[in-house]
Design an enzyme around this catalytic site. Structure first.
Site, mmCIF file in Angstrom:
data_model
loop_
_atom_site.group_PDB
_atom_site.id
_atom_site.type_symbol
_atom_site.label_atom_id
_atom_site.label_comp_id
_atom_site.label_asym_id
_atom_site.label_seq_id
_atom_site.Cartn_x
_atom_site.Cartn_y
_atom_site.Cartn_z
ATOM 1 C CB CYS A 1 -4.196 3.670 -3.478
ATOM 2 S SG CYS A 1 -3.129 4.129 -1.809
ATOM 3 C CG ASP B 1 1.643 -7.302 -1.024
ATOM 4 O OD1 ASP B 1 0.991 -6.861 -1.732
ATOM 5 O OD2 ASP B 1 1.667 -7.268 0.170
ATOM 6 C CB CYS C 1 -1.018 0.162 1.121
ATOM 7 S SG CYS C 1 -2.073 1.618 1.002
#
Lengths: 197, 395
Positions: B339, B296, B162
């Site tokens: 986001c 990720d 993030c």
């Protein structure tokens, strides 16, 4: 007579001896012989099964028991021409129905998961309460104010005299109210004038 | 032990993929193993709000056992070694697990120890980090104590999960200072190893305006390398000159440097930078066709967010099932990531974009504006969608 000629019959078909001499046939035979015990066991099992079916069909009591049991366990279904026609129509529409179900299913499953998820429900409820709380607080304050005014007015029924009125006029709240009233009268007057012209 | 499919990681990516696979193909029940050492499963996107005192930490954690989809086998262990040439992994316990297909969803590693003095600093009462379960409440505790002075917010020059989170807490903290009446006595400074506030120009424009209007200082190309908790000083490396720059602080929010987990870095699955080397569209490994990667730990050139995983999972599942059937891999991931940039208490800008930093907005209005509705979406609805939709394989 040559060996080649001996291996053929009068109508030129290969003899048993020649067929057996073929390596591929020989291999297949060996494989078959190798699997023979397994095949024998399977044949025996099949034989047992056929014998069981034969006995069952002959045994009217057992058959009646089986059919009555099925009738009790299964839902009451009438298999007539109409039912079968509907089934066929349903099958015809199955691709479209499945496509629709695929779209609806995740939403239903999400709703079911949420209905079973007490933590998420609690989280949502607390969130909603946190948004509503300030409004509820303000509404309660306003209600308390109105109640206090009403109570005071009921308690004090003495008439308002000239001096009392003059004193009242000096109160900032009354002044604010009167100023607002004056502004409202002025604006409304102008609007009315506009409407006539 | 042998499984048809082994999934490494029981986080967002691993659980979502397992749930979707089992929904799509029930016959896989009992054939999927999830390797995950942690007993807890965290919903990390809410940690931003926990760090700002808005949401309690307890709502962000559940038992891992409760999120393992029925039909998947949970192996409580960690991977020691990947042996993709032998279709096998070795666990920390020494056990070897064979597979037909492998999904790598091990997340990202927080490299705390690359900042000297961080452990001591996190115990000082003035430092916090929203990047770990154990440190997120320290952020709010330090913020509550803050009465003015220098408030520093860092971001490293490594990829992070993030990318917006380092500045979300800054906007919330700044708003909190205003509400508390100490903003006039405070300097708010964002010190980042990166080169800009946000990579997507459309959303960067809004953030640059916010930074300007709210008088927030920005320093780029500065990487936090050490902390002196006694003097309350943060030491940065200027990535242009190599110089060390000391900045005093009265409040500090730290974002640790991050990298691929060590057991991936050291494996044949890694690219030169250590990430799982997958095709950016099919998510299939570039050298081992029976290996897929998600989330990720991959080298996908997009933001590392839960929203990205939500779009990657159906692509991976579709392509994995196609590969099992010997069909071509037809599903393609377009790099979607989102986001939700919280810019204050009750305000949020929902940035959505695809590969190439191209905006890809869901709602029929300009998402570059801060909105209360988007804040409600993040705070109230997304956690529910996560627990009851995404982890169940239905969203």
């Amino acid at each position: 007579m040559t060996a080649e000629r001996a291996s053929r019959t009068t109508n030129d078909a290969p003899t048993l001896e020649a067929v057996l001499a073929d390596p591929a046939v020989e291999r297949a035979l060996v494989d078959l012989l190798h699997d023979l015990p397994e095949w024998a066991a399977r044949l025996k099992a099949l034989g047992n099964l056929l014998a069981f079916a034969e006995h069952l069909l002959a045994d009217r009591e057992s058959l009646t028991y089986l059919l009555s049991g099925l009738k009790e366990d299964w839902p009451p279904v009438t298999l007539d021409r109409e039912t079968l026609a509907a089934l066929l129509r349903l099958l015809d529409k199955a691709p479209r129905l499945v496509a629709l179900l695929d779209k609806i299913e995740p939403m239903v499953e999400f709703a079911v998961a949420l209905a079973e998820d007490q933590e998420s429900q609690r989280y949502l409820c607390e969130s909603v309460q946190s948004y509503v709380a300030p409004f509820k607080e303000k509404a309660a304050e306003a209600k308390a104010l109105v109640d206090a005014i009403r109570r005071r007015a009921q308690e004090d029924r003495t008439p308002v005299g000239v001096f009392g009125l003059m004193k009242l006029l000096k109160e900032p709240v009354v002044q604010e109210l009167l100023i607002t009233l004056r502004a409202a009268a002025s604006v409304l007057g102008e609007r009315k004038g506009h409407g006539r012209s | 032990m042998r499984f048809k499919i082994v999934i490494v990681g029981g986080g967002t990516g691993g659980i979502t993929v397992a749930a979707q696979l089992l929904r799509r193909w029930r016959a896989l029940s009992g054939e999927i193993a999830i390797i995950e050492p942690s007993e807890k499963h965290y919903y990390q996107p809410l940690w931003t709000l926990v760090g700002a005192g808005i949401t309690p930490l307890s709502v962000t954690v559940r038992e891992e056992e409760r999120v393992i989809p029925p039909g998947a086998v949970w192996i409580r262990d960690a991977v020691e070694l990947f042996l993709p040439g032998e279709n096998r992994i070795v666990l920390k316990s020494g056990e070897s697990i064979a597979y037909d297909w492998l999904v790598v969803a091990a997340g990202i590693q927080l490299d705390w120890d690359k900042i000297d003095g961080i452990r001591e600093a996190l115990e000082s009462g003035t430092v916090g980090s929203n990047y770990a379960f154990d440190t997120v409440e320290k952020t709010w505790n330090a913020l509550k104590r803050f009465e003015g002075g220098m408030a520093l917010f860092t971001a490293p020059n490594t990829p992070v999960k993030c990318g917006g989170a380092p500045q979300k807490i800054m906007y919330l903290a700044e708003d909190s200072m205003r509400r508390k009446g100490v903003r006039a006595k405070a300097t708010v400074r964002f010190v980042s190893g990166g080169t800009m506030i946000f990579s997507v120009p459309k959303f960067a424009a809004t953030l640059n305006r916010i930074v300007r209007e709210r008088n927030i200082e920005t320093h780029f190309r500065h990487n936090l390398v050490a902390l002196d908790p006694v003097k309350q000083e943060a030491i940065f490396e200027n990535l242009e000159s190599g110089d060390r720059v000391r900045m005093p602080y009265d409040f500090l929010h730290v974002v640790p440097p991050q990298s691929a987990p060590d057991f991936i870095k050291e494996s044949p699955l890694a690219d030169a930078a250590g990430w799982v080397d997958v095709d950016m569209h099919t998510l299939q490994h570039k050298r081992y066709p029976n290996v897929f990667g998600i989330g990720d730990n991959t080298n996908l050139p997009t933001a590392r967010t839960g929203a990205a995983i939500r779009k990657q999972a159906p692509v991976l599942v579709h392509n994995l099932l196609a590969a099992i059937r010997g069909e071509p891999l037809s599903a393609r991931y377009n790099g979607y990531a989102s986001c939700p940039l919280v810019t204050g208490y009750g305000r949020l800008m929902l940035a959505e974009f695809v590969y190439g930093d191209v905006p890809s907005e869901t709602f029929p209005f300009d998402q570059a504006k801060e909105r209360f509705s988007m804040y409600v979406l993040k705070k109230e609805l997304l956690p529910i969608i996560y627990w009851d939709g995404m982890l169940k394989g239905v969203m």
